[in-house]
Design a protein around this motif. Structure first.
Motif, mmCIF file in Angstrom:
data_model
loop_
_atom_site.group_PDB
_atom_site.id
_atom_site.type_symbol
_atom_site.label_atom_id
_atom_site.label_comp_id
_atom_site.label_asym_id
_atom_site.label_seq_id
_atom_site.Cartn_x
_atom_site.Cartn_y
_atom_site.Cartn_z
ATOM 1 N N GLY A 118 0.804 -1.214 0.000
ATOM 2 C CA GLY A 118 0.000 0.000 0.000
ATOM 3 C C GLY A 118 0.837 1.263 0.000
ATOM 4 N N THR A 119 1.968 1.235 0.692
ATOM 5 C CA THR A 119 2.851 2.402 0.735
ATOM 6 C C THR A 119 3.454 2.676 -0.636
ATOM 7 N N VAL A 120 3.882 1.615 -1.319
ATOM 8 C CA VAL A 120 4.463 1.764 -2.652
ATOM 9 C C VAL A 120 3.421 2.299 -3.629
ATOM 10 N N VAL A 121 2.222 1.743 -3.585
ATOM 11 C CA VAL A 121 1.164 2.176 -4.508
ATOM 12 C C VAL A 121 0.764 3.621 -4.234
ATOM 13 N N ALA A 122 0.693 4.016 -2.968
ATOM 14 C CA ALA A 122 0.334 5.396 -2.634
ATOM 15 C C ALA A 122 1.369 6.376 -3.172
ATOM 16 N N GLU A 123 2.647 6.043 -3.021
ATOM 17 C CA GLU A 123 3.701 6.915 -3.556
ATOM 18 C C GLU A 123 3.659 6.929 -5.080
ATOM 19 N N ALA A 124 3.361 5.791 -5.696
ATOM 20 C CA ALA A 124 3.234 5.737 -7.155
ATOM 21 C C ALA A 124 2.103 6.643 -7.624
ATOM 22 N N ASN A 125 0.973 6.629 -6.919
ATOM 23 C CA ASN A 125 -0.153 7.486 -7.274
ATOM 24 C C ASN A 125 0.244 8.953 -7.269
ATOM 25 N N ASN A 126 1.108 9.334 -6.331
ATOM 26 C CA ASN A 126 1.577 10.720 -6.264
ATOM 27 C C ASN A 126 2.355 11.130 -7.508
ATOM 28 N N GLN A 127 2.877 10.133 -8.226
ATOM 29 C CA GLN A 127 3.671 10.405 -9.431
ATOM 30 C C GLN A 127 2.897 10.120 -10.717
ATOM 31 N N GLY A 128 1.582 9.970 -10.602
ATOM 32 C CA GLY A 128 0.765 9.748 -11.788
ATOM 33 C C GLY A 128 0.736 8.316 -12.268
ATOM 34 N N LEU A 129 1.096 7.387 -11.396
ATOM 35 C CA LEU A 129 1.099 5.960 -11.731
ATOM 36 C C LEU A 129 -0.028 5.269 -10.986
ATOM 37 N N VAL A 130 -0.759 4.420 -11.680
ATOM 38 C CA VAL A 130 -1.871 3.689 -11.051
ATOM 39 C C VAL A 130 -1.602 2.194 -11.128
ATOM 40 N N LEU A 131 -2.093 1.487 -10.127
ATOM 41 C CA LEU A 131 -1.898 0.040 -10.074
ATOM 42 C C LEU A 131 -2.783 -0.640 -11.100
ATOM 43 N N ASP A 132 -2.179 -1.385 -12.004
ATOM 44 C CA ASP A 132 -2.904 -2.140 -13.025
ATOM 45 C C ASP A 132 -3.268 -3.524 -12.514
ATOM 46 N N ARG A 133 -2.295 -4.199 -11.904
ATOM 47 C CA ARG A 133 -2.547 -5.550 -11.398
ATOM 48 C C ARG A 133 -1.438 -5.973 -10.445
ATOM 49 N N VAL A 134 -1.768 -6.927 -9.592
ATOM 50 C CA VAL A 134 -0.810 -7.608 -8.726
ATOM 51 C C VAL A 134 -0.896 -9.088 -9.053
ATOM 52 N N VAL A 135 0.240 -9.689 -9.361
ATOM 53 C CA VAL A 135 0.270 -11.104 -9.763
ATOM 54 C C VAL A 135 1.082 -11.893 -8.739
ATOM 55 N N GLU A 136 0.475 -12.947 -8.193
ATOM 56 C CA GLU A 136 1.189 -13.836 -7.276
ATOM 57 C C GLU A 136 2.271 -14.590 -8.053
ATOM 58 N N MET A 137 3.482 -14.636 -7.476
ATOM 59 C CA MET A 137 4.622 -15.248 -8.135
ATOM 60 C C MET A 137 5.209 -16.341 -7.244
ATOM 61 N N PRO A 138 6.135 -17.146 -7.791
ATOM 62 C CA PRO A 138 6.754 -18.197 -6.974
ATOM 63 C C PRO A 138 7.505 -17.622 -5.768
ATOM 64 N N ALA A 139 7.680 -18.441 -4.752
ATOM 65 C CA ALA A 139 8.490 -18.120 -3.576
ATOM 66 C C ALA A 139 7.982 -16.890 -2.827
ATOM 67 N N ASN A 140 6.649 -16.734 -2.780
ATOM 68 C CA ASN A 140 6.017 -15.653 -2.008
ATOM 69 C C ASN A 140 6.410 -14.258 -2.469
ATOM 70 N N ASN A 141 6.648 -14.119 -3.753
ATOM 71 C CA ASN A 141 6.911 -12.820 -4.351
ATOM 72 C C ASN A 141 5.683 -12.325 -5.102
ATOM 73 N N LEU A 142 5.706 -11.035 -5.442
ATOM 74 C CA LEU A 142 4.621 -10.429 -6.204
ATOM 75 C C LEU A 142 5.187 -9.703 -7.410
ATOM 76 N N SER A 143 4.384 -9.651 -8.453
ATOM 77 C CA SER A 143 4.630 -8.752 -9.578
ATOM 78 C C SER A 143 3.650 -7.587 -9.468
ATOM 79 N N LEU A 144 4.185 -6.373 -9.401
ATOM 80 C CA LEU A 144 3.362 -5.186 -9.398
ATOM 81 C C LEU A 144 3.452 -4.536 -10.771
ATOM 82 N N VAL A 145 2.315 -4.300 -11.394
ATOM 83 C CA VAL A 145 2.265 -3.626 -12.685
ATOM 84 C C VAL A 145 1.583 -2.281 -12.468
#
Length: 207
Positions: free
Chosen positions: A176-203
């Protein structure tokens, strides 16, 4: 006698077991969100195996790898020289918090950077993404994240403790902190994808 390159080190390709495991899942997410023709800048390219894998699979992507470390830059160039397609560019030295190359980008890729750097690096990355990405361009972030302030796995909690022991400025960030800071720069969250080994892909996309 070993040869040296412009980074002053022997051009030895490095191999990361984690990169070998996750390069295909990462490629599949990128294929789902990027056009077939794209200008891509990768930060903290490490061994260079992600760059090689993605550029080889997608000849329409012009992939620009980068890093700060001499050993990594030499490894990327060694992989590129031995196996790289024409669309894999010579690596450049790049600090995310300093000057970036000129020109607009369709995508910026940062794999395992956000948690292994001070928070100021992520802030700079998000600011630059807001400036450099074309409209609807993609910022792709891969790695472990907390969700609602909590770790998603006990292994991530242990990893976070280890990171902060190594450098108190490092650590697994809250999604949430990363997405909030991204929003401040004109970036919006497109999707979050579950990845192997408890990682995430943020688009994230530039509006």
């Amino acid at each position: 006698m070993s040869r040296t390159n412009r980074w002053g080190t022997s051009p030895t390709p490095l191999s990361s077991p984690a990169a070998v495991r996750n390069r295909q899942p990462i490629l599949e997410v990128l294929q789902a969100v990027l056009p077939e023709q794209a200008e891509v800048l990768e930060l903290a390219s490490g061994s260079g195996e992600h760059a090689l894998h993605c550029a080889t699979a997608m000849p329409g992507w012009r992939w620009q790898p980068s890093d700060l470390e001499d050993e990594s830059l030499a490894s990327i160039e060694a992989w590129r020289t031995a196996y790289g397609p024409d669309n894999l560019a010579t690596p450049i030295r790049l600090d995310a918090s300093r000057e970036w190359p000129d020109g607009k980008l369709d995508a910026i890729v940062a794999i395992n950077l956000v948690h292994i750097s001070p928070w100021q690096v992520t802030e700079a990355l998000l600011t630059r993404a807001g400036e450099k990405l074309v409209t609807q361009g993609v910022l792709y972030l891969y790695g472990p994240y907390r969700r609602d302030g909590r770790h998603t796995a006990s292994s991530n909690a242990a990893f976070d403790a280890d990171l902060q022991q190594r450098d108190p400025r490092w650590g697994i960030r809250d999604l949430g902190t990363v997405v909030a800071e991204a929003n401040n720069q004109g970036l919006v969250l497109d999707r979050v994808v579950e990845m192997p080994a408890n990682n995430l892909s943020l688009v994230l996309r530039r509006e």
